[in-house]
Write a protein that holds these residues in place. Sequence first.
Motif, short mmCIF file in Angstrom:
data_model
loop_
_atom_site.label_atom_id
_atom_site.label_comp_id
_atom_site.label_asym_id
_atom_site.label_seq_id
_atom_site.Cartn_x
_atom_site.Cartn_y
_atom_site.Cartn_z
N LEU B 327 -10.02 -82.31 -3.75
CA LEU B 327 -9.98 -81.47 -4.95
C LEU B 327 -10.90 -80.26 -4.79
O LEU B 327 -10.55 -79.13 -5.16
N GLY B 331 -9.92 -76.34 -4.99
CA GLY B 331 -10.61 -75.48 -5.95
C GLY B 331 -11.17 -74.21 -5.33
O GLY B 331 -11.30 -73.20 -6.02
N LEU B 338 -6.04 -70.52 -10.78
CA LEU B 338 -5.51 -71.89 -10.75
C LEU B 338 -5.94 -72.66 -11.99
O LEU B 338 -7.13 -72.74 -12.30
N ASP B 339 -4.98 -73.25 -12.67
CA ASP B 339 -5.28 -74.14 -13.79
C ASP B 339 -5.34 -75.55 -13.23
O ASP B 339 -4.31 -76.15 -12.92
N VAL B 340 -6.54 -76.09 -13.10
CA VAL B 340 -6.65 -77.38 -12.43
C VAL B 340 -6.01 -78.49 -13.25
O VAL B 340 -5.65 -79.53 -12.71
N VAL B 343 -2.82 -79.78 -11.72
CA VAL B 343 -2.84 -80.26 -10.33
C VAL B 343 -2.73 -81.78 -10.26
O VAL B 343 -3.44 -82.50 -10.96
N MET B 345 -2.28 -85.07 -7.24
CA MET B 345 -2.44 -85.36 -5.81
C MET B 345 -2.06 -86.81 -5.52
O MET B 345 -2.43 -87.71 -6.27
N VAL B 352 -3.43 -90.26 -6.91
CA VAL B 352 -4.90 -90.25 -6.97
C VAL B 352 -5.41 -89.39 -8.12
O VAL B 352 -6.24 -89.82 -8.92
N GLY B 356 -5.43 -82.87 -12.89
CA GLY B 356 -6.74 -82.29 -12.61
C GLY B 356 -7.90 -83.25 -12.60
O GLY B 356 -9.02 -82.88 -12.26
N GLY B 357 -7.68 -84.50 -13.00
CA GLY B 357 -8.77 -85.48 -12.99
C GLY B 357 -8.32 -86.75 -12.29
O GLY B 357 -7.18 -86.85 -11.82
N ARG B 358 -9.20 -87.72 -12.22
CA ARG B 358 -8.86 -88.98 -11.58
C ARG B 358 -7.76 -89.66 -12.39
O ARG B 358 -7.86 -89.77 -13.62
#
Lengths: 409, 409
Positions: B327, B331, B338-340, B343, B345, B352, B356-358
């Motif tokens: 991450l 970043g 970028l708007d996290v 995102v 993953m 995961v 943008g967060g866990r």
Amino acid sequence: MAVNLHIPAQEDIFGVPGIEIGVTEAGVRKANRRDLTVFRLAEGTSVAGVFTLNRFCAAPVQVCQAHLAQAGNGIRALVINTGNANAGTGEPGLAAANATCDAVAKLLDIAPAQVLPFSTGVILEPLPVDRIVAALPKAVAALGPNQWFEAAHGIMTTDTLPKVVSRKVQLGGKDVTFTGISKGAGMIRPNMATMLGFLGTDAGIAPALLKELAREVADNSFNRITIDGDTSTNDSFIIAATGKSGLQVNDRAHADFAALRQALVDVAAELAQLIVRDAEGATKFITVKVEGAGSTEEALKVAYAIGHSPLVKTAFFASDPNLGRILAAIGYAGIADLDVGGVNMWLDDVWVAKNGGRNPDYQEADGQRVMKQPEILVRIDLGRGNVTDTVYTCDFSHEYVSINADYRS
Amino acid sequence: MAVNLHIPAQEDIFGVPGIEIGVTEAGVRKANRRDLTVFRLAEGTSVAGVFTLNRFCAAPVQVCQAHLAQAGNGIRALVINTGNANAGTGEPGLAAANATCDAVAKLLDIAPAQVLPFSTGVILEPLPVDRIVAALPKAVAALGPNQWFEAAHGIMTTDTLPKVVSRKVQLGGKDVTFTGISKGAGMIRPNMATMLGFLGTDAGIAPALLKELAREVADNSFNRITIDGDTSTNDSFIIAATGKSGLQVNDRAHADFAALRQALVDVAAELAQLIVRDAEGATKFITVKVEGAGSTEEALKVAYAIGHSPLVKTAFFASDPNLGRILAAIGYAGIADLDVGGVNMWLDDVWVAKNGGRNPDYQEADGQRVMKQPEILVRIDLGRGNVTDTVYTCDFSHEYVSINADYRS
């Protein structure tokens, strides 16, 4: 493996009138480790900061920026934990950072927006905010006038030694103190600031001017170092100016402005370089100086290409003058119209590359001699203009791999 | 430590009608090592190439570009040495590359401008051109119809295994052969091509079309791998099309164009990926696939930031799902807006990071399971657009440091 990193004696660390610090153990990640630090700042202290440009910037960075915008001149406390970065944690991360500020505010009888939170450590894991809140009363009870050394300990992650720089400077007839702390030691390629640098002074500096100075000082210190090219999610650099020395500087026309600025830059640059000296696995401290550039951007492109090249960094580790790797890095640094025939390179006093090729007088034994030193100057002349800039970095060792393969263990 | 790198059996390597290869020992850097390779190309062969954008591009790269511009369709020979890159060598380096071409031309009764020279090895050291010229008659005497395996050996530096890919494809009713070789294994972040890839085919391809295809094939193969982010001074990728199969493709409207292009891309992509599988010290083969990007540039910025991060690469080496480092790399990849929160993953099938967060459902044990595999897919969705791109890379091990600390010894 720190490179020429000396810890000052306690008597050489000067407390900053108007700043109290308390450090305690909160068990954020490991037991029996000082991992929670609180700064209390006197009323009237000016505070400014610069923060990472990483788009995945951590929750505490977002809260810092909001609080600086809201509270302006009224910041009265900092709270810092190590062991967990509170980054990549989404809304729960923001709630945790805010809960920490709320708890500090209640203990110090101030507003939550007067508190700046900082976190460092592993990314993508929930912050154990309950443990932090539970330990805060102990940190506040420990507040004292000169605990900078304890604070430098309290913010370490993979750092092997605490980093403190302290100076007293005569300015405008006053004894003015500048004391700061920093930490590394991996994920270091600050882009606007580094994780974490705190600089306190009892000079008085008008808030608007301090805001400008924070940026300028960072650009001349933390924004000129790199360890691994990884710009952290948590980079933060803060200057707090309490005004308790009696010196008050409100604009650049002030007779002491230049000296004040220089003192701030000197302390910040030393703090930044201490991070490189204690870089993960570092055995060499490398100064990359690029002269004859057409612009600062050009100079930095070349300096960072060299500073980030794993091939260059492993050659330094091996003390192997495999210096063609440096030319290769210059060549791919991104200056599209670079005329390599104008490029010269020295290693300390040894002229290695002349007009883009190997200097006919260069002897490998001379390169070898310099490569064995713990501190090495790589000097490049691009032959394009008059701009010079300098970046500080380190070598790349087995130990770096070990540390980062084991960091969470 | 190569990752799932299999050498084809001799009977699975197809000679390319119209191409003869001879390999010998010239003692460029070490004795008893096949380090000099000559290709003879039949009259009428189309040749096109793409080369490094490194401004310190090697003397042979400069000579190749000049000869391709002069001789156009008339290239009749390639000559390749390992052990010395002939880069950062200035005018004497150009003279050495030209002397090599002169010697090959005399032996094969062609013009010097019909010869393309290639070098790989250490930078900034004079090419021992006398030893190369002295050994050329032996290489020419060894010319034979299917020595691709020997040539793959003859161009190795820190590669642990020779890299050959060979295919026969039915195109336009003809059996068309595609055989290529490549080498790595450090200073690999091709920018336009890699050091070194050679692909031969007995398809006939018009020179103008082949020139376009060389670029497109490189962009879909060698320009999508990275080992250490160091773009070499010597990167070269060459396609030679002899026409001996009877298939002749002169433009994109030809019925077999698409299949021909795909065959070239497939072989080149496999050659490129072999370089990653044999990357210096590699223990893991990592595919970084970025989806939902707004442009190819965005997708590649993110993929390369991940692929170059020493922190990400050491975590793969350790099989440690310290995935916040990925991450962080996203970043700082350079997408300013970028708007996290958009995102996501995945690690293979494991989700995961969510918005943008866990991902609340993410279990560390699942991440751990994937990280232990020798081949891992990192899939990122940026949530910004419809562009997908993929980069291949490897982990970063103790062995990489050892190899590059010892490379010249």
